[in-house]
Design a protein around this motif. Structure first.
Motif, PDB file in Angstrom:
ATOM      1  N   MET A   1      93.276  24.367  42.564  1.00  0.00           N
ATOM      2  CA  MET A   1      93.501  25.255  41.414  1.00  0.00           C
ATOM      3  C   MET A   1      93.517  24.488  40.088  1.00  0.00           C
TER       4      MET A   1
ATOM      5  N   ALA B   1      90.337  23.614  37.891  1.00  0.00           N
ATOM      6  CA  ALA B   1      89.210  24.392  38.360  1.00  0.00           C
ATOM      7  C   ALA B   1      88.605  25.238  37.248  1.00  0.00           C
ATOM      8  N   LYS B   2      89.470  25.747  36.383  1.00  0.00           N
ATOM      9  CA  LYS B   2      88.989  26.699  35.396  1.00  0.00           C
ATOM     10  C   LYS B   2      88.627  26.049  34.067  1.00  0.00           C
ATOM     11  N   LEU B   3      88.542  24.745  34.067  1.00  0.00           N
ATOM     12  CA  LEU B   3      88.250  24.063  32.808  1.00  0.00           C
ATOM     13  C   LEU B   3      86.800  23.613  32.773  1.00  0.00           C
ATOM     14  N   ASP B   4      86.110  23.992  31.719  1.00  0.00           N
ATOM     15  CA  ASP B   4      84.756  23.485  31.576  1.00  0.00           C
ATOM     16  C   ASP B   4      84.794  22.235  30.705  1.00  0.00           C
TER      17      ASP B   4
ATOM     18  N   ASP C   1      86.631  22.436  27.344  1.00  0.00           N
ATOM     19  CA  ASP C   1      88.086  22.382  27.459  1.00  0.00           C
ATOM     20  C   ASP C   1      88.560  20.946  27.613  1.00  0.00           C
TER      21      ASP C   1
ATOM     22  N   ARG D   1      90.626  28.833  22.825  1.00  0.00           N
ATOM     23  CA  ARG D   1      90.725  27.927  23.968  1.00  0.00           C
ATOM     24  C   ARG D   1      92.008  27.116  23.912  1.00  0.00           C
TER      25      ARG D   1
ATOM     26  N   THR E   1      94.887  29.206  24.977  1.00  0.00           N
ATOM     27  CA  THR E   1      94.869  29.406  26.426  1.00  0.00           C
ATOM     28  C   THR E   1      95.360  28.158  27.159  1.00  0.00           C
TER      29      THR E   1
ATOM     30  N   GLN F   1      98.604  28.175  29.582  1.00  0.00           N
ATOM     31  CA  GLN F   1      98.460  27.901  31.012  1.00  0.00           C
ATOM     32  C   GLN F   1      99.073  26.577  31.420  1.00  0.00           C
TER      33      GLN F   1
ATOM     34  N   TYR G   1      98.380  23.458  30.470  1.00  0.00           N
ATOM     35  CA  TYR G   1      97.638  22.202  30.383  1.00  0.00           C
ATOM     36  C   TYR G   1      98.179  21.360  29.237  1.00  0.00           C
TER      37      TYR G   1
END
Lengths: 166, 166
Positions: free
Chosen positions: A1, A4-7, A10, A42, A45, A49, A51
């Motif tokens: 997890m 995972a959602k970071l490009d 980011d 971004r 977010t 979240q 980070y």
DNA sequence: CGCGAATGCGCAATATTCTTGCGGTTCTTG
DNA sequence: CAAGAACCGCAAGAATATTGCGCATTCGCG
């Protein structure tokens, strides 16, 4: 997890803000190659979240008269969860203790401490730390100098990992 | 000399920015009780004079997949200045090493390291750190959890000191 | 295939903040 | 007591942050 959602954008944002937490959003957007509004979204977010846990000024202790830094390796008598928590709580109440890490192995805790001078640290050591309940032994080492101090994440390693996955 | 030229407002500014490095200048000014322009001038001065070394986002390593943190106590064979510097330089080139502190006493250096997992840390430990020139021994301890992580300066202690002087 | 739905971008406009120039006040000092 | 230094706050212009909105791309799925 996690991760995972970071490009890539980011991760660039995280790297830039880790290096300079007061960079303006406009400058940040320019560096990562997008316009300001989505860049700010971004960042928000990433903050929400978890980070990004926060932003902090890096204040030089020596300039303020805290000339000594010390690592203290602490062993406890009992390692029961109740005792571990109790010791952590006590560390939270000691201003000179700036970091408190629980370890595996022989040493139970390593503390990073600062003090105005050796004398006041010794007073803390003998009067507070060693004297605290459940403390079996304390070994201290003065910090002579530090060559590297970059808390956070090594983004080059991160990118190597991601490349390996792809 | 250090700390001599700081009044109470300066210390409040440092405390606030240490707690929240992205606070707007107007908010900061409001909290310390002066208007925005002189507040900004003070911040700039604090930066220029080295009281504030920089600003950094606090990025959570675990969220990015760096699940293990390790303290490594390193002993060298030779403690000559040349060898000490050489080791520091090597640490600078290892991304997994986030902090490198030279100590007095038996242990020459303590390193704070992060890694994606235990396996990759072991690879670094045996392949790089232990294998490095002049390294006599390395003792490592995994960080189980950390109860306190507030780098910087304990301002309550600072105020106690100043009060004592007065 | 092809049609929503979702995601994410950029533009434009407004709100907020930053930044500088300019007196005015207080405190120091000779 | 006067000259100077230090520092504040006001006000204005520049820069930045923030929001709303429309459009493009992607993705899931009939």
């Amino acid at each position: 997890m996690p991760g995972a959602k970071l490009d890539e954008i980011d991760r660039m944002i995280l790297a830039e803000l880790q290096a300079d937490g007061r960079m303006t959003n406009v400058e940040l957007a320019r560096r990562v190659g997008i316009s300001a509004p989505p860049c700010l979204r971004r960042v928000r977010t990433l903050e929400e979240q978890g980070y990004i846990r926060g932003y902090h000024a890096d204040v030089d202790p020596r300039e303020l008269g805290f000339d000594v830094s010390v690592f203290a390796m602490v062993r406890l008598v009992s390692q029961s969860e109740a005792e571990l928590s109790a010791f952590e709580a006590r560390c939270g109440g000691w201003p000179l203790v700036r970091e408190c890490h629980m370890l595996n192995g022989e040493v139970d805790f390593v503390l990073k401490c600062v003090a105005p001078d050796l004398r006041s640290f010794q007073a803390f050591l003998t009067g507070e730390l060693t004297a605290a309940p459940n403390v079996a032994s304390v070994k201290t080492s003065l910090v002579i100098r530090n060559a590297k101090a970059e808390p956070g994440v090594p983004f080059d390693v991160l990118e190597a990992r991601l490349a390996r996955k792809a």
